[in-house]
Design a protein around this motif. Structure first.
Motif, PDB file in Angstrom:
ATOM      1  N   CYS A 280      45.713   5.790 -17.316  1.00  0.00           N
ATOM      2  CA  CYS A 280      45.400   5.162 -18.591  1.00  0.00           C
ATOM      3  C   CYS A 280      43.900   4.849 -18.633  1.00  0.00           C
ATOM      4  CB  CYS A 280      46.224   3.889 -18.767  1.00  0.00           C
ATOM      5  SG  CYS A 280      48.013   4.156 -18.885  1.00  0.00           S
ATOM      6  N   GLY A 281      43.429   4.242 -19.721  1.00  0.00           N
ATOM      7  CA  GLY A 281      42.005   4.084 -19.966  1.00  0.00           C
ATOM      8  C   GLY A 281      41.354   2.946 -19.213  1.00  0.00           C
ATOM      9  N   PHE A 282      40.069   2.721 -19.515  1.00  0.00           N
ATOM     10  CA  PHE A 282      39.264   1.741 -18.803  1.00  0.00           C
ATOM     11  C   PHE A 282      39.597   0.301 -19.185  1.00  0.00           C
ATOM     12  CE2 PHE A 282      36.855   5.483 -17.756  1.00  0.00           C
ATOM     13  CZ  PHE A 282      36.296   5.189 -16.521  1.00  0.00           C
ATOM     14  N   TRP A 283      40.577   0.094 -20.042  1.00  0.00           N
ATOM     15  CA  TRP A 283      41.091  -1.248 -20.286  1.00  0.00           C
ATOM     16  C   TRP A 283      42.002  -1.700 -19.135  1.00  0.00           C
ATOM     17  CZ3 TRP A 283      46.231  -0.273 -20.305  1.00  0.00           C
ATOM     18  CH2 TRP A 283      46.655   0.969 -20.786  1.00  0.00           C
ATOM     19  N   CYS A 284      42.311  -0.795 -18.214  1.00  0.00           N
ATOM     20  CA  CYS A 284      43.056  -1.148 -17.007  1.00  0.00           C
ATOM     21  C   CYS A 284      42.259  -0.677 -15.794  1.00  0.00           C
ATOM     22  CB  CYS A 284      44.454  -0.546 -17.013  1.00  0.00           C
ATOM     23  SG  CYS A 284      44.517   1.240 -16.678  1.00  0.00           S
ATOM     24  N   GLN A 285      42.763  -0.970 -14.597  1.00  0.00           N
ATOM     25  CA  GLN A 285      42.049  -0.567 -13.392  1.00  0.00           C
ATOM     26  C   GLN A 285      42.377   0.870 -12.967  1.00  0.00           C
ATOM     27  OE1 GLN A 285      43.087  -2.328  -9.608  1.00  0.00           O
ATOM     28  NE2 GLN A 285      45.228  -2.620 -10.180  1.00  0.00           N
ATOM     29  N   GLY A 286      43.243   1.568 -13.714  1.00  0.00           N
ATOM     30  CA  GLY A 286      43.669   2.905 -13.324  1.00  0.00           C
ATOM     31  C   GLY A 286      42.552   3.881 -13.013  1.00  0.00           C
ATOM     32  N   PRO A 287      41.457   3.915 -13.813  1.00  0.00           N
ATOM     33  CA  PRO A 287      40.384   4.861 -13.496  1.00  0.00           C
ATOM     34  C   PRO A 287      39.763   4.654 -12.116  1.00  0.00           C
ATOM     35  CG  PRO A 287      40.193   4.102 -15.765  1.00  0.00           C
ATOM     36  CD  PRO A 287      41.246   3.259 -15.119  1.00  0.00           C
ATOM     37  N   ALA A 288      39.946   3.471 -11.510  1.00  0.00           N
ATOM     38  CA  ALA A 288      39.425   3.250 -10.157  1.00  0.00           C
ATOM     39  C   ALA A 288      40.092   4.198  -9.167  1.00  0.00           C
ATOM     40  CB  ALA A 288      39.628   1.801  -9.731  1.00  0.00           C
ATOM     41  N   LEU A 289      41.381   4.482  -9.355  1.00  0.00           N
ATOM     42  CA  LEU A 289      42.047   5.465  -8.494  1.00  0.00           C
ATOM     43  C   LEU A 289      41.394   6.833  -8.632  1.00  0.00           C
ATOM     44  CD1 LEU A 289      44.342   6.457  -6.645  1.00  0.00           C
ATOM     45  CD2 LEU A 289      45.755   6.732  -8.702  1.00  0.00           C
ATOM     46  N   LEU A 290      41.051   7.205  -9.857  1.00  0.00           N
ATOM     47  CA  LEU A 290      40.386   8.486 -10.078  1.00  0.00           C
ATOM     48  C   LEU A 290      39.020   8.501  -9.409  1.00  0.00           C
ATOM     49  CD1 LEU A 290      41.271   9.104 -13.847  1.00  0.00           C
ATOM     50  CD2 LEU A 290      42.695   9.410 -11.803  1.00  0.00           C
ATOM     51  N   PRO A 449      38.206 -12.944 -29.389  1.00  0.00           N
ATOM     52  CA  PRO A 449      39.254 -12.499 -30.318  1.00  0.00           C
ATOM     53  C   PRO A 449      39.349 -10.985 -30.357  1.00  0.00           C
ATOM     54  CG  PRO A 449      37.330 -13.349 -31.501  1.00  0.00           C
ATOM     55  CD  PRO A 449      37.139 -13.695 -30.058  1.00  0.00           C
ATOM     56  N   GLY A 450      40.564 -10.481 -30.217  1.00  0.00           N
ATOM     57  CA  GLY A 450      40.800  -9.044 -30.285  1.00  0.00           C
ATOM     58  C   GLY A 450      40.452  -8.283 -29.022  1.00  0.00           C
ATOM     59  N   ARG A 451      39.960  -8.960 -28.005  1.00  0.00           N
ATOM     60  CA  ARG A 451      39.569  -8.291 -26.757  1.00  0.00           C
ATOM     61  C   ARG A 451      40.752  -8.277 -25.780  1.00  0.00           C
ATOM     62  NH1 ARG A 451      33.564  -8.557 -26.050  1.00  0.00           N
ATOM     63  NH2 ARG A 451      33.931  -8.319 -23.813  1.00  0.00           N
ATOM     64  N   ARG A 452      40.914  -7.148 -25.097  1.00  0.00           N
ATOM     65  CA  ARG A 452      41.983  -7.043 -24.110  1.00  0.00           C
ATOM     66  C   ARG A 452      41.483  -7.438 -22.715  1.00  0.00           C
ATOM     67  NH1 ARG A 452      43.892  -0.976 -25.642  1.00  0.00           N
ATOM     68  NH2 ARG A 452      41.628  -0.791 -25.828  1.00  0.00           N
ATOM     69  N   PRO A 453      42.318  -8.121 -21.927  1.00  0.00           N
ATOM     70  CA  PRO A 453      41.971  -8.359 -20.527  1.00  0.00           C
ATOM     71  C   PRO A 453      41.874  -7.024 -19.788  1.00  0.00           C
ATOM     72  CG  PRO A 453      43.890  -9.658 -21.201  1.00  0.00           C
ATOM     73  CD  PRO A 453      43.638  -8.662 -22.281  1.00  0.00           C
ATOM     74  N   ARG A 454      41.278  -7.050 -18.601  1.00  0.00           N
ATOM     75  CA  ARG A 454      41.278  -5.854 -17.748  1.00  0.00           C
ATOM     76  C   ARG A 454      42.552  -5.869 -16.915  1.00  0.00           C
ATOM     77  NH1 ARG A 454      37.285  -6.207 -13.294  1.00  0.00           N
ATOM     78  NH2 ARG A 454      39.124  -6.672 -12.027  1.00  0.00           N
ATOM     79  N   LEU A 455      43.438  -4.972 -17.226  1.00  0.00           N
ATOM     80  CA  LEU A 455      44.803  -4.995 -16.710  1.00  0.00           C
ATOM     81  C   LEU A 455      44.883  -4.367 -15.319  1.00  0.00           C
ATOM     82  CD1 LEU A 455      47.745  -5.672 -17.620  1.00  0.00           C
ATOM     83  CD2 LEU A 455      47.897  -3.298 -18.413  1.00  0.00           C
ATOM     84  N   THR A 456      45.616  -5.025 -14.394  1.00  0.00           N
ATOM     85  CA  THR A 456      45.869  -4.382 -13.098  1.00  0.00           C
ATOM     86  C   THR A 456      46.959  -3.313 -13.179  1.00  0.00           C
ATOM     87  OG1 THR A 456      47.166  -6.355 -12.521  1.00  0.00           O
ATOM     88  CG2 THR A 456      44.984  -6.133 -11.522  1.00  0.00           C
ATOM     89  N   THR A 474      53.086   1.614  -8.543  1.00  0.00           N
ATOM     90  CA  THR A 474      53.504   0.480  -7.728  1.00  0.00           C
ATOM     91  C   THR A 474      53.098  -0.830  -8.384  1.00  0.00           C
ATOM     92  OG1 THR A 474      53.267  -0.551  -5.532  1.00  0.00           O
ATOM     93  CG2 THR A 474      51.318   0.495  -6.430  1.00  0.00           C
ATOM     94  N   PRO A 475      53.774  -1.938  -8.049  1.00  0.00           N
ATOM     95  CA  PRO A 475      53.213  -3.268  -8.295  1.00  0.00           C
ATOM     96  C   PRO A 475      52.200  -3.608  -7.211  1.00  0.00           C
ATOM     97  CG  PRO A 475      55.361  -3.462  -7.269  1.00  0.00           C
ATOM     98  CD  PRO A 475      55.134  -1.993  -7.505  1.00  0.00           C
ATOM     99  N   GLY A 476      51.600  -4.807  -7.304  1.00  0.00           N
ATOM    100  CA  GLY A 476      50.735  -5.265  -6.230  1.00  0.00           C
ATOM    101  C   GLY A 476      49.379  -5.775  -6.640  1.00  0.00           C
ATOM    102  N   GLY A 477      49.120  -6.014  -7.925  1.00  0.00           N
ATOM    103  CA  GLY A 477      47.823  -6.541  -8.332  1.00  0.00           C
ATOM    104  C   GLY A 477      46.695  -5.614  -7.910  1.00  0.00           C
ATOM    105  N   ASP A 478      45.718  -6.162  -7.194  1.00  0.00           N
ATOM    106  CA  ASP A 478      44.574  -5.371  -6.753  1.00  0.00           C
ATOM    107  C   ASP A 478      44.931  -4.378  -5.647  1.00  0.00           C
ATOM    108  OD1 ASP A 478      42.559  -6.494  -8.446  1.00  0.00           O
ATOM    109  OD2 ASP A 478      42.563  -8.292  -7.206  1.00  0.00           O
ATOM    110  N   VAL A 479      46.133  -4.472  -5.112  1.00  0.00           N
ATOM    111  CA  VAL A 479      46.584  -3.524  -4.095  1.00  0.00           C
ATOM    112  C   VAL A 479      47.112  -2.227  -4.729  1.00  0.00           C
ATOM    113  CG1 VAL A 479      48.341  -3.177  -2.280  1.00  0.00           C
ATOM    114  CG2 VAL A 479      47.029  -5.292  -2.362  1.00  0.00           C
ATOM    115  N   GLN A 480      47.387  -2.243  -6.033  1.00  0.00           N
ATOM    116  CA  GLN A 480      48.039  -1.100  -6.659  1.00  0.00           C
ATOM    117  C   GLN A 480      47.292   0.216  -6.410  1.00  0.00           C
ATOM    118  OE1 GLN A 480      49.291  -1.594 -10.788  1.00  0.00           O
ATOM    119  NE2 GLN A 480      49.660  -3.757 -10.436  1.00  0.00           N
TER     120      GLN A 480
END
Length: 587
Positions: A280-290, A449-456, A474-480
């Protein structure tokens, strides 16, 4: 990589290589964070539903059987692979701050913190994410896929040890709000393992959405799904949320709920040695895996050896570099100019790789790349006895599905129930994911207002054209991302089957600001499951890592689930993590 069909060693008399076997199916395979959610999804597959129908069914069920860590009113980022088109889509599944949210409120009245309770509420996104997935990619009604969850909530399920432990550990948190205590402290105490746990208000809320849908199904499936959505965001559930927020000093209004919708976009992807890995996009931590995979791609990981000191060191340093960029650059792209192409470029990854010394640990928090500018990262160091930082919050689950048509579904639903109150009469918590914003002026993920948190939570999906499709997470917060990286490399580089890859010992660094309030760090800290040889830890300590040990396979190291569809043989392989009550099923 070989083009021969993927298969584990199943020869007679061979020694067991994992605690559980890798499951195999010719038609369907599902793996989820709790076995009852797996069964709910499997029932939908057997009834003729596709991967999306089954994934939504399992995801909603996770919000019942793991309602301590997954909430029906929480978040649910999703990836969907359409076999017919080859396209991978991202459904955001993340809410934004209400229009009345002001950073100044948290700075002036709360000392730069985001307190537990209604003030950390962002708009609940999971219901819209599930319904959007059904609208765009599913075949069934909301009521059909939610039937299993409704039954589990109404009739109850047998409380299992891990959830009982979480409820007991957080009994004082649940007691803060009478509406939460009524659900999670029945009779004044948390339910014990072996008790039957019922959530009748939650059952009624989901049933209400299904009933509203049924009343409009004569106008077609899409009209029914729209009615189910209105039931949550404009009907009785919305009214209950707004009333409670008005009473308790919250910020959510009818306008906030009525105007909400998730985003559907093409997924991000990078190429790792011929395999496309999606996020998913940079609103979550997913791109860190990439980013981690890009950094590691040029190195001969196989030659380093699995879980040797040089291997663990290299991965740890790559993780720290990617998380430095996460801290400095990742944010809601609708509000912040995120340098997305540069962060995911191979050239940038080579620059980052060059910063890793083979014989010493790098800075506790390495500098982020300046693309073209980056903020300095200040570490708020956790106390020496603060184990909360290395005990990732039990705050997420996961589901992966591949159906008989080859479609794939990957979702990471989340939101715990112990730091935000249950909305009275609904059994639902309105998403407390605001805890992953920052009450800090100038931070890219600051409250607004209208801003999304950075999702784990961040589902992933890997595709090697002509060979396999594999949703995993997986679950795990910053461990994901760390657990996902290791599991993927176990399969892709070291040739393990999905179950072996999931069960293999893991490690995790905590040398960066936590994604959760209060965003503290443990500089240099490297946790390793003690199934790894102690000599490896000693070598890592000798080059500057602060090594500590998790006992055996720890729930703190994540709970990976994966389904791998072998496109050569047609077999769907499933794996699930014994670190938590995750199970796979197939046929």
């Amino acid at each position: 990589m070989s083009t021969t069909p993927y298969a584990p060693d199943l020869t007679a008399g061979s020694a067991p290589t994992s605690m559980r076997p890798a499951l195999a199916g010719l038609n369907h395979m599902i793996s989820a964070g709790h076995y009852l959610a797996t069964q709910a999804g499997m029932d939908v597959l057997q009834a003729g539903g596709n991967a999306v129908d089954a994934g939504v069914a399992a995801g909603i069920a996770l919000g019942v059987v793991q309602s301590d860590i997954v909430n029906f009113g929480g978040v649910a980022p999703i990836l969907v692979y359409q076999a017919q088109t080859g396209q991978v889509w991202s459904i955001s599944g993340l809410g934004y701050w209400p229009k009345a949210a002001r950073l100044e409120t948290f700075l002036e009245k709360h000392g730069g913190t985001i307190p537990a309770g209604v003030l950390r509420t962002v708009i609940p996104a999971a219901p819209d994410a599930w319904i959007t997935a059904l609208e765009r990619f599913g075949t069934m009604s909301f009521g059909e896929v939610a039937a299993g969850a409704i039954r589990l909530a109404r009739q109850g399920f047998v409380m299992y040890p891990l959830m009982a432990e979480v409820l007991a550990d957080n009994a004082a948190n649940y007691a803060r709000w009478p509406s939460s205590a009524a659900v999670y402290l029945p009779g004044g105490k948390p339910p014990a393992a072996g008790d039957i746990f019922r959530q009748t208000d939650l059952a009624a809320s989901i049933q209400y959405m299904a009933d509203e849908e049924r009343a409009r199904q004569g106008d077609g499936r899409l009209a029914g799904l729209a009615a189910a959505r209105r039931a949550f965001y404009e009907g009785d559930i919305a009214a209950a949320i707004v009333k409670y927020h008005e009473q308790e000093g919250g910020l959510v209004t009818h306008e906030d709920l009525r105007g909400f919708s998730v985003e559907v976009d093409p997924a991000l992807a990078i190429d790792f040695r011929g395999t496309r890995v999606h996020s998913c996009g940079f609103w979550c931590q997913g791109p860190a895996l990439l980013q981690m995979l890009n950094i590691l791609e040029p190195r001969d990981l196989l030659a380093l050896g699995h879980n040797t000191a040089p291997y663990v060191h290299l991965l740890t340093e790559a993780i720290k570099l990617a998380f430095a960029d996460r801290e400095a650059h990742y944010a809601d792209p609708r509000h912040v100019a995120v340098p997305q192409e540069a962060l995911l470029s191979k050239a940038y990854a080579r620059e980052r790789l060059a910063m890793i010394a083979p014989d010493r640990a790098g800075p506790d928090m390495p500098p982020a790349g300046r693309l073209p500018a980056a903020r300095d990262i200040a570490l708020r160091v956790a106390g020496a006895d603060d184990m909360a930082r290395t005990d990732p919050r039990l705050d997420t689950s996961y589901v992966a599905v591949v159906d008989k048509h080859g479609n794939a579904f990957s979702a990471t639903p989340s939101d715990g129930s112990y730091n935000i109150p249950v909305i009275p009469g609904t059994g639902i918590c309105a998403s407390g994911r605001g805890s992953q914003s920052w009450a800090e002026a100038g931070h890219p993920c600051a409250i607004g207002p209208g801003r999304r948190p950075r999702l784990t939570p961040n589902p992933s999906l890997a595709i090697r054209p002509g060979q396999y499709v594999m949703p995993f997470g997986t679950p795990g917060g910053d461990v994901q991302c760390q657990a996902m990286l290791q599991t993927f490399l176990n399969i892709e580089v070291f040739g393990m089957d999905v179950q072996q890859a999931i069960e293999a010992p893991r490690f995790a660094t905590f040398s960066f600001p936590s994604s959760f309030e209060p965003h503290n760090a443990m500089p240099g800290r490297l946790m390793i499951e003690d199934l790894v040889d102690r000599a490896v830890g000693e070598q890592l300590a000798a080059i500057g890592h602060t090594v500590k040990w998790w006992r055996d396979r720890s729930w703190r190291a994540g709970a990976m689930c994966a389904v791998r569809h072998d496109l050569v043989s047609g077999i769907r392989w499933g794996g699930a993590d014994p670190r938590r009550p995750a199970y796979a099923a197939g046929c």
